[in-house]
Design a protein around this motif. Sequence first.
Motif, mmCIF file in Angstrom:
data_model
loop_
_atom_site.group_PDB
_atom_site.id
_atom_site.type_symbol
_atom_site.label_atom_id
_atom_site.label_comp_id
_atom_site.label_asym_id
_atom_site.label_seq_id
_atom_site.Cartn_x
_atom_site.Cartn_y
_atom_site.Cartn_z
ATOM 1 N N HIS A 69 0.810 -1.218 0.000
ATOM 2 C CA HIS A 69 0.000 0.000 0.000
ATOM 3 C C HIS A 69 0.848 1.275 0.000
ATOM 4 O O HIS A 69 0.608 2.159 -0.843
ATOM 5 C CB HIS A 69 -0.994 -0.043 1.154
ATOM 6 N N PRO A 70 1.846 1.426 0.889
ATOM 7 C CA PRO A 70 2.693 2.623 0.753
ATOM 8 C C PRO A 70 3.491 2.643 -0.545
ATOM 9 O O PRO A 70 3.753 3.716 -1.101
ATOM 10 C CB PRO A 70 3.615 2.546 1.981
ATOM 11 N N THR A 71 3.869 1.461 -1.053
ATOM 12 C CA THR A 71 4.587 1.424 -2.332
ATOM 13 C C THR A 71 3.717 1.977 -3.449
ATOM 14 O O THR A 71 4.172 2.786 -4.271
ATOM 15 C CB THR A 71 5.013 -0.017 -2.660
ATOM 16 N N ARG A 72 2.457 1.577 -3.494
ATOM 17 C CA ARG A 72 1.547 2.101 -4.518
ATOM 18 C C ARG A 72 1.363 3.601 -4.384
ATOM 19 O O ARG A 72 1.378 4.341 -5.379
ATOM 20 C CB ARG A 72 0.193 1.397 -4.412
ATOM 21 N N ARG A 73 1.180 4.071 -3.151
ATOM 22 C CA ARG A 73 0.967 5.504 -2.967
ATOM 23 C C ARG A 73 2.185 6.309 -3.409
ATOM 24 O O ARG A 73 2.059 7.377 -4.006
ATOM 25 C CB ARG A 73 0.625 5.804 -1.504
ATOM 26 N N LEU A 74 3.379 5.791 -3.122
ATOM 27 C CA LEU A 74 4.603 6.545 -3.403
ATOM 28 C C LEU A 74 5.044 6.456 -4.857
ATOM 29 O O LEU A 74 5.635 7.408 -5.388
ATOM 30 C CB LEU A 74 5.735 6.045 -2.502
ATOM 31 N N PHE A 75 4.766 5.316 -5.528
ATOM 32 C CA PHE A 75 5.413 5.081 -6.826
ATOM 33 C C PHE A 75 4.467 4.776 -7.982
ATOM 34 O O PHE A 75 4.933 4.563 -9.104
ATOM 35 C CB PHE A 75 6.417 3.930 -6.697
ATOM 36 N N ARG A 76 3.164 4.751 -7.759
ATOM 37 C CA ARG A 76 2.279 4.343 -8.856
ATOM 38 C C ARG A 76 2.319 5.324 -10.027
ATOM 39 O O ARG A 76 1.989 4.952 -11.155
ATOM 40 C CB ARG A 76 0.846 4.176 -8.342
ATOM 41 N N ARG A 77 2.701 6.580 -9.800
ATOM 42 C CA ARG A 77 2.800 7.545 -10.876
ATOM 43 C C ARG A 77 4.120 7.434 -11.632
ATOM 44 O O ARG A 77 4.270 7.996 -12.713
ATOM 45 C CB ARG A 77 2.645 8.979 -10.326
ATOM 46 N N ALA A 78 5.101 6.743 -11.031
ATOM 47 C CA ALA A 78 6.445 6.698 -11.616
ATOM 48 C C ALA A 78 6.807 5.335 -12.200
ATOM 49 O O ALA A 78 7.640 5.264 -13.100
ATOM 50 C CB ALA A 78 7.481 7.089 -10.557
ATOM 51 N N TRP A 79 6.219 4.262 -11.679
ATOM 52 C CA TRP A 79 6.589 2.915 -12.110
ATOM 53 C C TRP A 79 5.514 2.327 -13.014
ATOM 54 O O TRP A 79 4.340 2.673 -12.901
ATOM 55 C CB TRP A 79 6.759 2.007 -10.900
ATOM 56 N N PRO A 80 5.886 1.371 -13.860
ATOM 57 C CA PRO A 80 4.875 0.713 -14.691
ATOM 58 C C PRO A 80 3.932 -0.161 -13.870
ATOM 59 O O PRO A 80 2.787 -0.386 -14.263
ATOM 60 C CB PRO A 80 5.700 -0.132 -15.669
ATOM 61 N N ASP A 81 4.407 -0.697 -12.758
ATOM 62 C CA ASP A 81 3.586 -1.491 -11.859
ATOM 63 C C ASP A 81 4.263 -1.489 -10.497
ATOM 64 O O ASP A 81 5.383 -0.980 -10.350
ATOM 65 C CB ASP A 81 3.406 -2.931 -12.366
#
Length: 300
Positions: A99-111
């Motif tokens: 959940h924190p990974t998605r919040r922090l990186f979903r705009r920058a990573w492909p998945d």
Amino acid sequence: MRVLAIDTETTGLAGGTGTAAFMIGIAAAEPDGVRLRQWVLTAFAGEAAMLEALASSLAAADLMVSYNGKTFDLPLLRDRRRLQRGPALPEPPHLDLLHPTRRLFRRAWPDCRLATSERRLLGLVREDDLPGSEAPRAWRDYLAGAPSDELAGVLRHNALDVLSLLALGPALARSLHEPTSCGADACAAAAIWARCGERGHALSVLEAARERLDTRGALELARTLRGAGRVAEAAAIWERLAAAGSREAAERLAKYHEHVRRDWTRALDYARLLDQGPEARHRRRRLKRRLAAGQGRLDL
């Protein structure tokens, strides 16, 4: 604090009573190193004993770490424990890193898969790793008498999962403190700090990333500055954004000049930039009435 990372390999991803965990891996950070434990079912008759061993490990943990464990692994293990008519599994405080990974990186990573997090944050690229989707087949083949080579690959895959979780926690903490250095979303990092009651940290993160913020981030910085009592600084950001066409910034300025500066003329200038919705029309009518009543001066 005793931190325990957990991951399961299951007979399928559909859920329900037909799905079971045939392998459970845990890695516990201890003073003298990391202790890795794995359990593998060779017959369903051993499931109750496996879950009892897991319960003992969970009872000794101060924090449990997983990746999608809140949604998948733990509900599955709870259900299997219930089917075995055993007592509820101990559940220490649970940090699901997905959940924190998605919040922090979903705009920058492909998945935001675990493998992507490992590669981007830890520089870890797995070689000859058996895909998790192949794990159920490898286990079934082993039960049917196939050589244990592929099952050993599943054990290795599961071990890498739980070991990497222990390293991902500190890496994500660094991303929260210095999001721009890690390619993380500074606005999301600030929101996490704010939810934890650390508004000072939230503001520091946004100010450090000021030059890299997009419109969304700049609006969040202005909102946080306003909450910290630094309203004039927030207004300066709104003015820059309104000049660039931000309707939200214009609305903030209309409210600021009406309610804080009490400058009806400036407030109306910004209110005219808003849409034609009922609230905006009502604001413009109110400001025009005040100006017509001779209140169009700056009242300090």
